[in-house]
Design a protein around this motif. Structure first.
Motif, PDB file in Angstrom:
ATOM      1  N   ASP A   1      35.909  43.628  51.064  1.00 37.61           N
ATOM      2  CA  ASP A   1      34.698  42.980  51.578  1.00 37.61           C
ATOM      3  C   ASP A   1      34.875  41.468  51.611  1.00 37.61           C
ATOM      4  OD1 ASP A   1      33.695  41.781  49.043  1.00 37.61           O
ATOM      5  OD2 ASP A   1      33.443  43.871  48.426  1.00 37.61           O
ATOM      6  N   ALA A   2      33.845  40.803  52.117  1.00 36.07           N
ATOM      7  CA  ALA A   2      33.963  39.371  52.398  1.00 36.07           C
ATOM      8  C   ALA A   2      33.749  38.489  51.166  1.00 36.07           C
ATOM      9  CB  ALA A   2      32.988  38.967  53.498  1.00 36.07           C
ATOM     10  N   ALA A   3      33.571  39.092  49.987  1.00 35.98           N
ATOM     11  CA  ALA A   3      33.595  38.275  48.777  1.00 35.98           C
ATOM     12  C   ALA A   3      35.041  37.983  48.378  1.00 35.98           C
ATOM     13  CB  ALA A   3      32.867  38.984  47.636  1.00 35.98           C
ATOM     14  N   ALA A   4      35.988  38.650  49.041  1.00 41.19           N
ATOM     15  CA  ALA A   4      37.409  38.457  48.705  1.00 41.19           C
ATOM     16  C   ALA A   4      37.900  37.109  49.214  1.00 41.19           C
ATOM     17  CB  ALA A   4      38.236  39.582  49.317  1.00 41.19           C
ATOM     18  N   ASN A   5      38.732  36.455  48.427  1.00 40.06           N
ATOM     19  CA  ASN A   5      39.487  35.312  48.930  1.00 40.06           C
ATOM     20  C   ASN A   5      40.490  35.881  49.943  1.00 40.06           C
ATOM     21  OD1 ASN A   5      41.810  33.636  49.196  1.00 40.06           O
ATOM     22  ND2 ASN A   5      41.218  32.488  47.363  1.00 40.06           N
ATOM     23  N   PRO A   6      40.391  35.505  51.230  1.00 39.60           N
ATOM     24  CA  PRO A   6      41.233  36.175  52.235  1.00 39.60           C
ATOM     25  C   PRO A   6      42.732  35.916  52.036  1.00 39.60           C
ATOM     26  CG  PRO A   6      40.069  34.297  53.204  1.00 39.60           C
ATOM     27  CD  PRO A   6      39.511  34.485  51.827  1.00 39.60           C
ATOM     28  N   TYR A   7      43.069  34.784  51.447  1.00 36.83           N
ATOM     29  CA  TYR A   7      44.489  34.480  51.195  1.00 36.83           C
ATOM     30  C   TYR A   7      45.030  35.383  50.083  1.00 36.83           C
ATOM     31  CZ  TYR A   7      43.013  30.309  53.732  1.00 36.83           C
ATOM     32  OH  TYR A   7      42.486  29.460  54.668  1.00 36.83           O
ATOM     33  N   LEU A   8      44.256  35.495  49.000  1.00 39.54           N
ATOM     34  CA  LEU A   8      44.682  36.382  47.905  1.00 39.54           C
ATOM     35  C   LEU A   8      44.725  37.827  48.372  1.00 39.54           C
ATOM     36  CD1 LEU A   8      42.716  35.307  44.681  1.00 39.54           C
ATOM     37  CD2 LEU A   8      45.161  35.072  45.123  1.00 39.54           C
ATOM     38  N   ALA A   9      43.716  38.217  49.172  1.00 37.96           N
ATOM     39  CA  ALA A   9      43.635  39.605  49.629  1.00 37.96           C
ATOM     40  C   ALA A   9      44.878  39.964  50.445  1.00 37.96           C
ATOM     41  CB  ALA A   9      42.372  39.816  50.461  1.00 37.96           C
ATOM     42  N   LEU A  10      45.247  39.084  51.379  1.00 40.81           N
ATOM     43  CA  LEU A  10      46.423  39.389  52.208  1.00 40.81           C
ATOM     44  C   LEU A  10      47.719  39.305  51.390  1.00 40.81           C
ATOM     45  CD1 LEU A  10      45.814  37.847  55.738  1.00 40.81           C
ATOM     46  CD2 LEU A  10      46.110  40.248  55.149  1.00 40.81           C
ATOM     47  N   ALA A  11      47.795  38.339  50.485  1.00 39.11           N
ATOM     48  CA  ALA A  11      49.014  38.234  49.663  1.00 39.11           C
ATOM     49  C   ALA A  11      49.214  39.531  48.883  1.00 39.11           C
ATOM     50  CB  ALA A  11      48.915  37.040  48.709  1.00 39.11           C
ATOM     51  N   ALA A  12      48.127  40.060  48.318  1.00 35.84           N
ATOM     52  CA  ALA A  12      48.237  41.284  47.520  1.00 35.84           C
ATOM     53  C   ALA A  12      48.588  42.488  48.401  1.00 35.84           C
ATOM     54  CB  ALA A  12      46.921  41.522  46.774  1.00 35.84           C
ATOM     55  N   LEU A  13      47.997  42.558  49.601  1.00 37.31           N
ATOM     56  CA  LEU A  13      48.317  43.670  50.511  1.00 37.31           C
ATOM     57  C   LEU A  13      49.777  43.606  50.951  1.00 37.31           C
ATOM     58  CD1 LEU A  13      45.076  43.745  52.702  1.00 37.31           C
ATOM     59  CD2 LEU A  13      45.861  45.561  51.160  1.00 37.31           C
ATOM     60  N   LEU A  14      50.242  42.418  51.305  1.00 35.82           N
ATOM     61  CA  LEU A  14      51.634  42.278  51.758  1.00 35.82           C
ATOM     62  C   LEU A  14      52.610  42.635  50.631  1.00 35.82           C
ATOM     63  CD1 LEU A  14      50.454  41.056  54.302  1.00 35.82           C
ATOM     64  CD2 LEU A  14      52.008  39.115  54.073  1.00 35.82           C
ATOM     65  N   ALA A  15      52.265  42.215  49.413  1.00 32.23           N
ATOM     66  CA  ALA A  15      53.162  42.488  48.281  1.00 32.23           C
ATOM     67  C   ALA A  15      53.274  43.984  48.028  1.00 32.23           C
ATOM     68  CB  ALA A  15      52.643  41.779  47.033  1.00 32.23           C
TER      69      ALA A  15
END
Ligand code: GLU
Ligand code: MG
Length: 472
Positions: free
Chosen positions: A366-380
């Motif tokens: 959801d949009a409470a997520a920091n989008p940079y952290l969210a994508l970094a975690a998904l990519l990892a």
């Protein structure tokens, strides 16, 4: 700053070059009557924080950054502060450096320009808690293996025209109904105009399910650009809404008894080593629904860590009021073709454009997520899936809550955490996220999540939604 290493230190020559580039931008900004540039980053709690400089100060800001306390990494959503091992407390300073490649005048806020900021320490090295840098490093790690990712965040928001902080839906027509466009046609037109003028490629816009709720999707970009775009889109929606006498809420749950706002993430993995040009690993293969083995493994890596990923992608107490079955929020860790109740919805796109369109949608974020952290975690987690050659369980082609609880495990269905505390426990146990995000980021995320759990201890869903509604 191109090399994604924490040892990287800005040299005097680089600082001078950045200053010169900024100085060259100033006449163009002045010609557009821009007076000030807002530099933004997103904190651990998902709130966009900022410092602004007058245009005359942009050259200095580009070369030397703008001072800001690192304490915001330990802020909770109500602006109270916790203390972790790596963040919190009054000491220290860091520098916000505007990314000049992304600097743009804000059509929705005349006189203002915006640039996402990189956070750099006093020595000129990336700050260890800078999420934009962390994401850039994840992109570089994938690139070293010959991969790139294209990503996009969907934005859902609810509009209120209530008095003060009171919530009153600003549009009342039926879900997905044309009435909802006629009710706010001028607002939606101004929004599209402002986004186009800011260089955002909107793919579609539509009324969503809940009263006053809308959704906008944008074209896929490289991950850092996609996260930047999600910040820009939200701030543009916020500004145009204010201009039209309304307030936008991006909160995961605006009303305790209504459908929430998702922040779904679309991802495709591309093989950049093919002689014919980049190939989408979500199409072009022999695996399920046309995935390649690597596309499948990337998806399986995300699926395996999904309960833990929630502590990053569904990071607030309110997130778990949204994440319930039959709300299209993806409350079950499973995957399926076009399954809107699966946390991972696989999308092939129509026959004829699948090589371009096929992608994975992570619905539980959801949009409470920091989008940079969210994508970094998904990519990892995706990258670890590829290196471990993981395979997917069978796809799920029904609403997972319709499957009897005792049959779920056998069908690759796991109920996702139903509270932030459960997600945090999974996060702290997850080997992939601990290894890739590193001790400082993991400890800071855990500290902030614990702080917000304590903040809402004993609070009713109404109290949680009310306290969260206008924060993100
Ligand atoms: N609003 C839903 C959510 O909370 C999503 C609806 C949709 O599938 O677009 O995620
Ligand atoms: Mg939607």
């Amino acid at each position: 700053m191109e090399v994604a290493s924490y040892d990287r230190v800005l040299s005097g020559r680089e600082r001078a070059a950045l200053g010169e580039r900024a100085a060259a931008l100033v006449p163009g900004l002045a010609a557009k009557d821009v007076e000030a540039v807002a530099l933004t980053y997103v904190d651990t709690s998902g709130i966009t924080r900022t410092k602004a400089v007058p245009v005359a100060r942009l050259e200095h800001a580009a070369a030397w950054g703008v001072g800001m306390s690192p304490v915001f990494d330990a802020f909770l959503l109500d602006d109270s502060i916790v203390t972790g091992r790596f963040a919190g407390g009054p000491m220290g300073d860091l520098r916000l450096h505007p990314d000049l490649d992304r600097l743009v005048p804000l059509a929705a806020m005349p006189g203002w320009a915006w640039a996402p900021a990189d956070r750099v320490d006093q020595e000129g090295a990336p700050h260890p808690l800078d999420a934009r840098w962390l994401l850039r490093r994840e992109v570089a790690l994938l690139a070293a293996l010959g991969w790139s990712v294209r990503a996009a965040f969907e934005v859902e928001w609810v509009l209120s025209d209530g008095e003060g902080e009171d919530f009153a839906p600003a549009a009342g027509g039926p879900a997905y109904g044309m009435t909802r466009i006629s009710e706010l046609a001028g607002y939606l037109r101004d929004l599209l105009k402002a986004l186009a003028a800011t260089g955002v490629e909107v793919m579609q816009i539509h009324p969503e399910y809940a009263p006053g709720q809308y959704e906008l999707s944008v074209a896929a970009q490289d991950p850092v650009a996609a996260a930047d775009t999600s910040v820009l889109v939200r701030e543009t929606i916020r500004a145009v809404s204010f201009e039209h006498g309304m307030v936008a809420s991006f909160s995961p749950k605006v009303l305790a008894d209504s459908v929430g706002n998702g922040g779904h993430v679309h991802l495709s993995l591309w093989n950049d080593d093919d002689v014919e040009g980049p190939v989408n690993a979500m199409a072009s293969g022999e695996g399920p629904f046309g995935m390649t083995a690597d596309g499948e493994a990337f998806t399986a890596g995300i699926l395996e860590s999904l309960p833990a990923l929630l502590a990053v992608g569904a990071p607030s107490v309110a997130s778990y009021l949204r994440l319930v079955p039959s709300h299209w929020a993806g409350a079950f860790a499973c995957w399926g073709l076009e399954n809107r109740e699966a946390a991972l919805r696989f999308i092939t796109g129509p026959l004829g454009c699948r090589a371009e369109a096929a992608n994975l949608e992570v619905k539980c974020f959801d949009a409470a997520a920091n989008p940079y952290l969210a994508l970094a975690a998904l990519l990892a987690t995706g990258r670890m899936g590829v290196s471990a050659e993981l395979v997917l369980p069978e796809p799920v082609d029904v609403g997972p809550d319709a499957v009897p609880a005792e049959e779920r495990a056998g069908r690759g269905i796991v109920a996702l955490p139903s509270s932030l505390g459960e997600a945090l426990a999974a996060f702290e146990r997850d080997p992939v996220l601990n290894q890739t995000l590193g001790e400082a980021v993991v400890d800071t995320i855990a500290t902030v999540r614990r702080g917000e759990i304590a903040l809402f201890e004993g609070a009713s869903p109404e109290e949680v939604t009310e306290a969260t509604r206008w924060r993100h």
